[in-house]
Design an enzyme around this catalytic site. Sequence first.
Site, PDB file in Angstrom:
ATOM      1  N   ARG A 258      28.505  41.675  25.853  1.00 33.81           N
ATOM      2  CA  ARG A 258      28.191  40.266  26.066  1.00 33.81           C
ATOM      3  C   ARG A 258      26.726  40.164  26.466  1.00 33.81           C
ATOM      4  NH1 ARG A 258      30.529  38.814  31.325  1.00 33.81           N
ATOM      5  NH2 ARG A 258      28.383  38.639  32.008  1.00 33.81           N
ATOM      6  N   HIS A 262      28.602  35.271  31.573  1.00 35.64           N
ATOM      7  CA  HIS A 262      30.031  35.084  31.297  1.00 35.64           C
ATOM      8  C   HIS A 262      30.287  33.651  30.808  1.00 35.64           C
ATOM      9  CE1 HIS A 262      34.347  34.992  31.674  1.00 35.64           C
ATOM     10  NE2 HIS A 262      34.238  33.956  32.474  1.00 35.64           N
ATOM     11  N   TYR A 271      24.866  40.883  39.040  1.00 33.87           N
ATOM     12  CA  TYR A 271      25.723  42.073  39.092  1.00 33.87           C
ATOM     13  C   TYR A 271      25.443  43.077  37.978  1.00 33.87           C
ATOM     14  CZ  TYR A 271      28.271  39.069  35.785  1.00 33.87           C
ATOM     15  OH  TYR A 271      28.600  38.243  34.740  1.00 33.87           O
TER      16      TYR A 271
HETATM   17  C1  LIG Z   1      45.002  33.992  34.412  1.00 31.33           C
HETATM   18  C2  LIG Z   1      43.548  33.799  34.712  1.00 31.33           C
HETATM   19  N1  LIG Z   1      42.985  34.443  35.736  1.00 31.33           N
HETATM   20  C3  LIG Z   1      41.670  34.292  36.015  1.00 31.33           C
HETATM   21  C4  LIG Z   1      40.904  33.455  35.250  1.00 31.33           C
HETATM   22  C5  LIG Z   1      39.406  33.301  35.524  1.00 31.33           C
HETATM   23  N2  LIG Z   1      38.701  34.005  34.451  1.00 31.33           N
HETATM   24  C6  LIG Z   1      38.209  33.360  33.386  1.00 31.33           C
HETATM   25  S1  LIG Z   1      37.525  34.388  32.278  1.00 31.33           S
HETATM   26  C7  LIG Z   1      37.833  35.737  33.250  1.00 31.33           C
HETATM   27  C8  LIG Z   1      37.418  37.106  32.819  1.00 31.33           C
HETATM   28  C9  LIG Z   1      37.963  37.454  31.479  1.00 31.33           C
HETATM   29  O1  LIG Z   1      37.437  38.686  31.083  1.00 31.33           O
HETATM   30  P1  LIG Z   1      37.756  39.289  29.678  1.00 31.33           P
HETATM   31  O2  LIG Z   1      39.214  39.206  29.399  1.00 31.33           O
HETATM   32  O3  LIG Z   1      37.143  40.641  29.623  1.00 31.33           O
HETATM   33  O4  LIG Z   1      37.046  38.310  28.642  1.00 31.33           O
HETATM   34  P2  LIG Z   1      35.489  37.922  28.537  1.00 31.33           P
HETATM   35  O5  LIG Z   1      35.295  36.725  29.405  1.00 31.33           O
HETATM   36  O6  LIG Z   1      34.681  39.090  28.962  1.00 31.33           O
HETATM   37  O7  LIG Z   1      35.289  37.561  27.099  1.00 31.33           O
HETATM   38  C10 LIG Z   1      38.491  35.366  34.419  1.00 31.33           C
HETATM   39  C11 LIG Z   1      38.914  36.299  35.467  1.00 31.33           C
HETATM   40  C12 LIG Z   1      41.534  32.762  34.188  1.00 31.33           C
HETATM   41  N3  LIG Z   1      40.856  31.929  33.381  1.00 31.33           N
HETATM   42  N4  LIG Z   1      42.843  32.962  33.920  1.00 31.33           N
END
Ligand SMILES: Cc1ncc(C[n+]2csc(CCOP(=O)(O)OP(=O)(O)O)c2C)c(N)n1
Length: 361
Positions: A258, A262, A271
Amino acid sequence: MLTDDYNPHAGRMLQVLDQDGRIVEPSLEPDIDPEVLRKAYRIMVLARVADEKAVILQRQGRLGAYPPNRGQEAASLGPAMATGQEDWFVWAFRELTGLLWKGLPLKSYYLSWMGNEEGSRYPEELKVTPSTIPVGSQLPIAVGIAYASSYRQEGKIVLAFCGDGATSEGDFHEALNTAGVLKTANVFVVQNNQWAISVPRSRQTAAPTIAQKACAYGFPSIQVDGNDLLAMYIATKEAAERARRGDGPTLIEAYTYRLGDHTTSDDAKKYREEAELKEWEPRDPLIRLKAYMMSKGLLDEKGDEAIWNEAKEFVEKSVEQAEAVPGPTLDDVFVHTYAEMPPELSEQLEKHRRFMTGGER
Ligand SMILES: Cc1ncc(C[n+]2csc(CCOP(=O)(O)OP(=O)(O)O)c2C)c(N)n1
């Protein structure tokens, strides 16, 4: 089988194009029609421009929180190209290139990130589900769609995307376990972009690769250079053929990065080391595809400039179209959840309307 030759337990990652766009495995170079490759490049450029515009719109208060796609453009495009228009595309929230390949109007994409539910009312024939913010919750749905498709003998494949963070969710386990048992026609693509907000990949799982998790569910998997469009294409082609034969699901780990934050609510500088970003920037999937296309005589600098200009114009037009749509109303919270509203929700809607018109305080 690529899944045998690139067994994730042996630590081999599938790559066809190196970071300078040179073919590293001539026997694996797919025979893609030049027009299809040109379209793929145009879509990657369009996604890049549209994505950067979305971040600007958010900063100007014209769009809500937004998850940038920059750097991950090949990881959803290759799978979309390797499956059919009739197949399903179940995305998370960082798969713009695949969506554009499927034919999603950019105007709809912007509208949904502007908080307007009308943006998620996709044309039925696209076979695309709305974005899923609750991490991992799209995966059991993707398995359900595949199971229903096989029950109805429709023969559709269901591509399902998630991030590395989602692999720690119960939904991931439940979906992949069920898919393995029922041998559903799913292709799971984990976009391992090395971070789940501020959680690094090393804290996500002790497994050396995410791909190898499929072993416990009893189906094949492969780790692929996710910034290599050709590698993502051939890996998905093989997985799609397996699914279409009735031989069940495949897990593809797209090893990517990425390049942006985020979301627009995040500041990755807090971080992430700058050096890591610098290491990944030259591995950009767009730079790589451009170099490949130029080496094949399918693109020149003048043609490239025209593609970027065309993309910028199209993006501006799509933003204008999205902003011309009347804003969402509070009723939308009620009306977009079910095809037919259940009685308790209709009651709540009535109550809400009475409250809004001052009839009930
Ligand atoms: C069930 C849930 N827990 C926490 C969140 C908050 N949250 C949004 S995106 C994210 C990280 C997701 O990481 P990843 O699956 O690696 O996808 P990326 O964002 O890196 O594409 C979190 C913890 C959420 N949206 N849904």
